[in-house]
Design a protein around this motif. Structure first.
Motif, PDB file in Angstrom:
ATOM      1  N   PHE A 215       0.886  -1.164   0.000  1.00 43.59           N
ATOM      2  CA  PHE A 215       0.000   0.000   0.000  1.00 43.59           C
ATOM      3  C   PHE A 215       0.920   1.208   0.000  1.00 43.59           C
ATOM      4  O   PHE A 215       1.696   1.379   0.928  1.00 43.59           O
ATOM      5  CB  PHE A 215      -0.868   0.012   1.255  1.00 43.59           C
ATOM      6  N   ARG A 216       0.885   2.007  -1.046  1.00 43.06           N
ATOM      7  CA  ARG A 216       1.776   3.153  -1.139  1.00 43.06           C
ATOM      8  C   ARG A 216       1.047   4.310  -1.809  1.00 43.06           C
ATOM      9  O   ARG A 216       0.266   4.089  -2.715  1.00 43.06           O
ATOM     10  CB  ARG A 216       3.007   2.790  -1.990  1.00 43.06           C
ATOM     11  N   GLU A 217       1.342   5.517  -1.362  1.00 40.83           N
ATOM     12  CA  GLU A 217       0.735   6.718  -1.971  1.00 40.83           C
ATOM     13  C   GLU A 217      -0.780   6.551  -2.082  1.00 40.83           C
ATOM     14  O   GLU A 217      -1.399   6.976  -3.061  1.00 40.83           O
ATOM     15  CB  GLU A 217       1.345   6.962  -3.368  1.00 40.83           C
ATOM     16  N   GLY A 218      -1.359   5.869  -1.091  1.00 38.56           N
ATOM     17  CA  GLY A 218      -2.811   5.719  -1.063  1.00 38.56           C
ATOM     18  C   GLY A 218      -3.376   4.723  -2.069  1.00 38.56           C
ATOM     19  O   GLY A 218      -4.577   4.661  -2.278  1.00 38.56           O
ATOM     20  N   ARG A 219      -2.493   3.954  -2.716  1.00 36.73           N
ATOM     21  CA  ARG A 219      -2.948   2.990  -3.721  1.00 36.73           C
ATOM     22  C   ARG A 219      -2.418   1.600  -3.396  1.00 36.73           C
ATOM     23  O   ARG A 219      -1.352   1.464  -2.788  1.00 36.73           O
ATOM     24  CB  ARG A 219      -2.432   3.385  -5.123  1.00 36.73           C
ATOM     25  N   VAL A 220      -3.156   0.594  -3.862  1.00 35.74           N
ATOM     26  CA  VAL A 220      -2.657  -0.771  -3.712  1.00 35.74           C
ATOM     27  C   VAL A 220      -1.882  -1.175  -4.949  1.00 35.74           C
ATOM     28  O   VAL A 220      -2.206  -0.778  -6.074  1.00 35.74           O
ATOM     29  CB  VAL A 220      -3.799  -1.795  -3.466  1.00 35.74           C
ATOM     30  N   GLY A 221      -0.842  -1.937  -4.729  1.00 39.76           N
ATOM     31  CA  GLY A 221      -0.037  -2.473  -5.820  1.00 39.76           C
ATOM     32  C   GLY A 221       0.592  -3.777  -5.377  1.00 39.76           C
ATOM     33  O   GLY A 221       0.379  -4.218  -4.249  1.00 39.76           O
ATOM     34  N   ALA A 222       1.316  -4.387  -6.278  1.00 39.22           N
ATOM     35  CA  ALA A 222       2.003  -5.626  -5.922  1.00 39.22           C
ATOM     36  C   ALA A 222       3.222  -5.792  -6.813  1.00 39.22           C
ATOM     37  O   ALA A 222       3.244  -5.322  -7.959  1.00 39.22           O
ATOM     38  CB  ALA A 222       1.073  -6.830  -6.078  1.00 39.22           C
ATOM     39  N   ASN A 223       4.247  -6.424  -6.260  1.00 40.60           N
ATOM     40  CA  ASN A 223       5.375  -6.865  -7.061  1.00 40.60           C
ATOM     41  C   ASN A 223       5.281  -8.374  -7.237  1.00 40.60           C
ATOM     42  O   ASN A 223       5.007  -9.094  -6.278  1.00 40.60           O
ATOM     43  CB  ASN A 223       6.705  -6.489  -6.391  1.00 40.60           C
ATOM     44  N   PHE A 224       5.484  -8.823  -8.452  1.00 40.24           N
ATOM     45  CA  PHE A 224       5.436 -10.247  -8.749  1.00 40.24           C
ATOM     46  C   PHE A 224       6.866 -10.691  -9.059  1.00 40.24           C
ATOM     47  O   PHE A 224       7.505 -10.132  -9.958  1.00 40.24           O
ATOM     48  CB  PHE A 224       4.508 -10.521  -9.930  1.00 40.24           C
ATOM     49  N   VAL A 225       7.360 -11.651  -8.277  1.00 35.55           N
ATOM     50  CA  VAL A 225       8.742 -12.098  -8.446  1.00 35.55           C
ATOM     51  C   VAL A 225       8.739 -13.493  -9.064  1.00 35.55           C
ATOM     52  O   VAL A 225       8.212 -14.443  -8.495  1.00 35.55           O
ATOM     53  CB  VAL A 225       9.492 -12.115  -7.104  1.00 35.55           C
ATOM     54  N   VAL A 226       9.316 -13.575 -10.268  1.00 39.52           N
ATOM     55  CA  VAL A 226       9.387 -14.833 -11.016  1.00 39.52           C
ATOM     56  C   VAL A 226      10.764 -15.442 -10.764  1.00 39.52           C
ATOM     57  O   VAL A 226      11.785 -14.794 -10.996  1.00 39.52           O
ATOM     58  CB  VAL A 226       9.194 -14.555 -12.525  1.00 39.52           C
ATOM     59  N   ARG A 227      10.797 -16.683 -10.255  1.00 38.31           N
ATOM     60  CA  ARG A 227      12.079 -17.310  -9.898  1.00 38.31           C
ATOM     61  C   ARG A 227      12.238 -18.667 -10.585  1.00 38.31           C
ATOM     62  O   ARG A 227      11.301 -19.446 -10.660  1.00 38.31           O
ATOM     63  CB  ARG A 227      12.153 -17.565  -8.392  1.00 38.31           C
ATOM     64  N   SER A 228      13.466 -18.919 -11.032  1.00 45.15           N
ATOM     65  CA  SER A 228      13.831 -20.233 -11.567  1.00 45.15           C
ATOM     66  C   SER A 228      15.350 -20.282 -11.638  1.00 45.15           C
ATOM     67  O   SER A 228      16.005 -19.231 -11.661  1.00 45.15           O
ATOM     68  CB  SER A 228      13.227 -20.432 -12.961  1.00 45.15           C
ATOM     69  N   THR A 229      15.915 -21.476 -11.682  1.00 43.42           N
ATOM     70  CA  THR A 229      17.362 -21.557 -11.910  1.00 43.42           C
ATOM     71  C   THR A 229      17.681 -21.450 -13.402  1.00 43.42           C
ATOM     72  O   THR A 229      18.842 -21.356 -13.782  1.00 43.42           O
ATOM     73  CB  THR A 229      17.940 -22.895 -11.390  1.00 43.42           C
ATOM     74  N   ASP A 230      16.658 -21.453 -14.241  1.00 47.53           N
ATOM     75  CA  ASP A 230      16.850 -21.436 -15.692  1.00 47.53           C
ATOM     76  C   ASP A 230      16.443 -20.084 -16.277  1.00 47.53           C
ATOM     77  O   ASP A 230      15.283 -19.661 -16.151  1.00 47.53           O
ATOM     78  CB  ASP A 230      16.003 -22.559 -16.314  1.00 47.53           C
ATOM     79  N   ALA A 231      17.391 -19.415 -16.922  1.00 46.81           N
ATOM     80  CA  ALA A 231      17.151 -18.056 -17.412  1.00 46.81           C
ATOM     81  C   ALA A 231      16.041 -18.000 -18.458  1.00 46.81           C
ATOM     82  O   ALA A 231      15.223 -17.070 -18.476  1.00 46.81           O
ATOM     83  CB  ALA A 231      18.449 -17.477 -18.002  1.00 46.81           C
ATOM     84  N   GLU A 232      15.982 -19.024 -19.341  1.00 45.19           N
ATOM     85  CA  GLU A 232      14.939 -19.064 -20.370  1.00 45.19           C
ATOM     86  C   GLU A 232      13.551 -19.159 -19.746  1.00 45.19           C
ATOM     87  O   GLU A 232      12.589 -18.549 -20.214  1.00 45.19           O
ATOM     88  CB  GLU A 232      15.162 -20.283 -21.295  1.00 45.19           C
TER      89      GLU A 232
END
Lengths: 257, 257
Positions: A215-232
């Motif tokens: 919750f920032r600057e009065g708005r909701v947001g989200a960060n989505f973190v994509v993880r893998s050991t494979d770059a592709e």
């Protein structure tokens, strides 16, 4: 479009036991979980579990034995100073079923460090005690070294001293492919796009997507973190995710908000 | 000079399970250990152990069952949002051997909260799921409530939302006498006075003395924290400690440095 299946590489893991009444009382905020987790990622090792236990021998022994059985490496922080509440060395020795001995090189380091600072006394000599069979982890910040016994690493609780010990260990531990991650930020409630996240994860084997709302600057947001050991895999999942956000009429910020 | 022995009061304890890949990856620094520890102290409950585990059902079930068996209360943080990686409710229900059900009041709260915000969808409705038999912990900060099931408390991972849930629980939990503490600071290496600390602790039953060294302004110092549930014991131990410091020619700072 997927590349040929490769044999699943071994995933190296570590457990961490944080020893300290001061953390459990709320007096001190832990900084070691974060710095050890980050350092381990760079070594290609995943922090699999942390336990914070009191300055109590039985509790330390139980936690050390549980986490060393489940992981490739075990780290401890705290309880290796000169005072009566510093019992980590005794507990780790008990967990390993070995005696506590004075390490001659640690004694010599401490003698040098305390020369002109009042010399060695009984309390200071405690910091030369190690589980039998241990070697030392050098610590440039203060006299007292850390202790390595096989795949067990006994480190200081004071964060900048623990950081010095991690420096000394950098590149010394065998690990696997580092976990890669890419972050996409979006000014949306994560509940708007829960289906999309699940679908993208399911479509990309070996990929995990974490959703971290804020919750920032009065708005909701989200960060989505994509993880893998494979770059592709990371790249393909990020592409699917951002395509899906665009289809939903949502702007996104590569790298996160 | 000591007062007559009283029957040892029950010490109430709590375990805490922190659920979150984001803590174990080092991406997010945990703030819940500190705030929950501090809040518990005020309720007369001691935080006995913390486990940080991944977003993995088996790991969560194991940690929940281990810590609820050993403690009067169990808290969890994290994993109760609307997305696919939010699996805490399922894991706690599995640990308890009960079904997951939609809580009608939680559903109604969420319907109200999301009215004009796009309404309930499948992801948002996930936040009304509870282990069968649970009641709600009100949360003024966002729509989604926390969950209480007997002595188990399932709370948000976002620290300010968890804080709101703690507010709602203040005074609701049975506890014992709060642990009292007094701090004495001294510009000395703790290794100088390790014997004194041990002697004072041994002479005062039910008293613990923690020693927390620091490096500041180019000098070494330490804060000594004397803890007991008995005010007389704290006072007597602090008197013995400060007398001992003075005998060693050391100045000290009541309240800590």
């Amino acid at each position: 479009m997927s590349s040929p299946k490769t044999v699943q590489e071994k995933i190296w893991t570590a457990g961490l036991v944080i020893i300290g009444d001061e953390i459990l009382s709320g007096r001190t905020h832990d900084k070691n979980i974060g710095q050890i987790a980050t350092w381990l990622q760079v070594q290609g090792i995943r922090l699999a579990e942390v336990r914070v236990v009191a300055d109590d021998e039985d509790k330390i022994v139980a936690a050390v034995n549980a986490l060393r059985a489940e992981n490739d490496y075990l780290f401890t922080t705290g309880g290796i100073g000169p005072t009566h509440d510093d019992i980590t060395v005794d507990a780790v020795a008990k967990a390993l079923g070995v005696d506590v001995v004075i390490h001659p090189e640690a004694r010599s380091i401490l003698e040098g460090y305390y020369e002109g600072r009042g010399g060695l006394n009984e309390g200071r000599l405690r910091m030369a005690r190690v589980p039998d069979g241990a070697e030392l982890i050098r610590n440039k910040k203060s006299g007292a070294p850390g202790i390595r016994h096989g795949n067990i690493f006994v480190m200081a609780g004071v964060p900048h001293i623990a950081a010095g010990m991690l420096d000394a260990l950098t590149g010394e531990l065998e690990g696997g492919a580092p976990l890669l991650s890419e972050t996409v930020g979006c000014w949306t409630a994560e509940s708007e796009i829960a289906d999309l996240l699940r679908e993208v994860e399911e479509a990309h084997e070996g990929c995990q997507i974490g959703s971290y709302p804020f919750f920032r600057e009065g708005r909701v947001g989200a960060n989505f973190v994509v993880r893998s050991t494979d770059a592709e895999t990371v790249k393909s999942a990020v592409d699917s995710l951002t395509d899906g956000l665009a289809t939903n009429g949502l702007d996104f910020t590569p790298g996160g908000i």
